[in-house]
Write a protein that holds these residues in place. Structure first.
Motif, short mmCIF file in Angstrom:
data_model
loop_
_atom_site.label_atom_id
_atom_site.label_comp_id
_atom_site.label_asym_id
_atom_site.label_seq_id
_atom_site.Cartn_x
_atom_site.Cartn_y
_atom_site.Cartn_z
N UNK A 1 1.00 -1.27 0.12
CA UNK A 1 -0.01 -0.21 0.00
C UNK A 1 1.00 1.37 0.01
N UNK A 2 0.52 2.28 -0.92
CA UNK A 2 1.31 3.36 -1.13
C UNK A 2 1.46 4.30 0.39
N UNK A 3 0.39 4.11 1.09
CA UNK A 3 0.75 4.70 2.51
C UNK A 3 1.77 4.40 3.18
N UNK A 4 2.42 2.97 3.06
CA UNK A 4 3.77 2.61 3.59
C UNK A 4 4.95 3.32 3.21
N UNK A 5 4.74 3.94 2.05
CA UNK A 5 6.17 4.48 1.35
C UNK A 5 7.21 5.33 2.13
N UNK A 6 6.54 6.43 3.08
CA UNK A 6 7.37 7.07 3.88
C UNK A 6 8.20 6.18 5.12
N UNK A 7 7.36 5.21 5.39
CA UNK A 7 7.93 4.37 6.71
C UNK A 7 9.00 3.43 6.05
N UNK A 8 8.78 2.94 4.53
CA UNK A 8 9.66 2.09 4.28
C UNK A 8 11.03 2.89 3.90
N UNK A 9 10.70 4.13 3.16
CA UNK A 9 12.01 4.74 2.71
C UNK A 9 12.76 5.13 4.07
N UNK A 10 12.24 5.43 5.22
CA UNK A 10 12.93 5.73 6.58
C UNK A 10 13.81 4.27 6.93
N UNK A 11 12.93 3.04 6.82
CA UNK A 11 13.67 2.11 6.90
C UNK A 11 14.81 1.64 5.97
N UNK A 12 14.84 2.00 4.81
CA UNK A 12 15.91 1.78 3.83
C UNK A 12 17.13 2.74 4.29
N UNK B 1 16.03 -7.38 5.40
CA UNK B 1 14.98 -6.51 5.13
C UNK B 1 13.63 -6.98 4.70
N UNK B 2 13.68 -7.94 4.06
CA UNK B 2 12.26 -8.44 3.83
C UNK B 2 11.70 -9.29 5.12
N UNK B 3 12.65 -9.82 5.80
CA UNK B 3 12.07 -10.28 7.01
C UNK B 3 11.53 -9.19 8.05
N UNK B 4 12.12 -8.28 8.10
CA UNK B 4 11.82 -6.84 9.03
C UNK B 4 10.62 -6.44 8.56
N UNK B 5 10.48 -6.03 7.34
CA UNK B 5 9.22 -5.39 6.62
C UNK B 5 8.03 -6.37 6.89
#
Length: 100
Positions: free
Chosen positions: A14-25, A71-75
């Motif tokens: 879902x697009x609403x996760x974009x900012x959270x995922x970018x911060x994680x990256x 990273x995949x496991x954490x997500x």
């Protein structure tokens, strides 16, 4: 030319996760990623036509296999229970290993 083995992690969510995922990256020092709008059909329904606030995104990033797996496991642990999320790893060969 010599190619180097890496893994590409692909995430559709879902697009609403974009900012959270970018911060994680960024926290995990992932050096780059690509994010595009995504449409399709899956267990959470069908996304097609014009996009709105409920759109999906597809993210691709290249890293070492160990980094991509972790990273995949954490997500999955953080978001998998509450959001539409699918991930997969592909083995890729890159020319400039130092970029990843």
């Amino acid at each position: 030319m010599q190619f180097h083995s890496k893994s590409m992690l692909t995430i559709v969510t879902e697009a609403l996760l974009e900012n959270d995922l970018v911060e994680l990256f960024e926290a995990r020092q992932i050096r780059g990623w690509t994010i595009v709008a995504a449409r399709g059909k899956g267990a959470h329904g069908e996304k097609r036509g014009s996009f709105d606030a409920n759109e999906n995104i597809q993210i691709e990033l290249i890293a070492s296999t160990a980094t991509a797996e972790a990273l995949a496991e954490e997500i999955q642990l953080e978001y998998g229970q509450h959001y539409a999320l699918v991930q997969w790893l592909s083995e890729v060969r890159v020319l400039r290993a130092d970029k990843f």
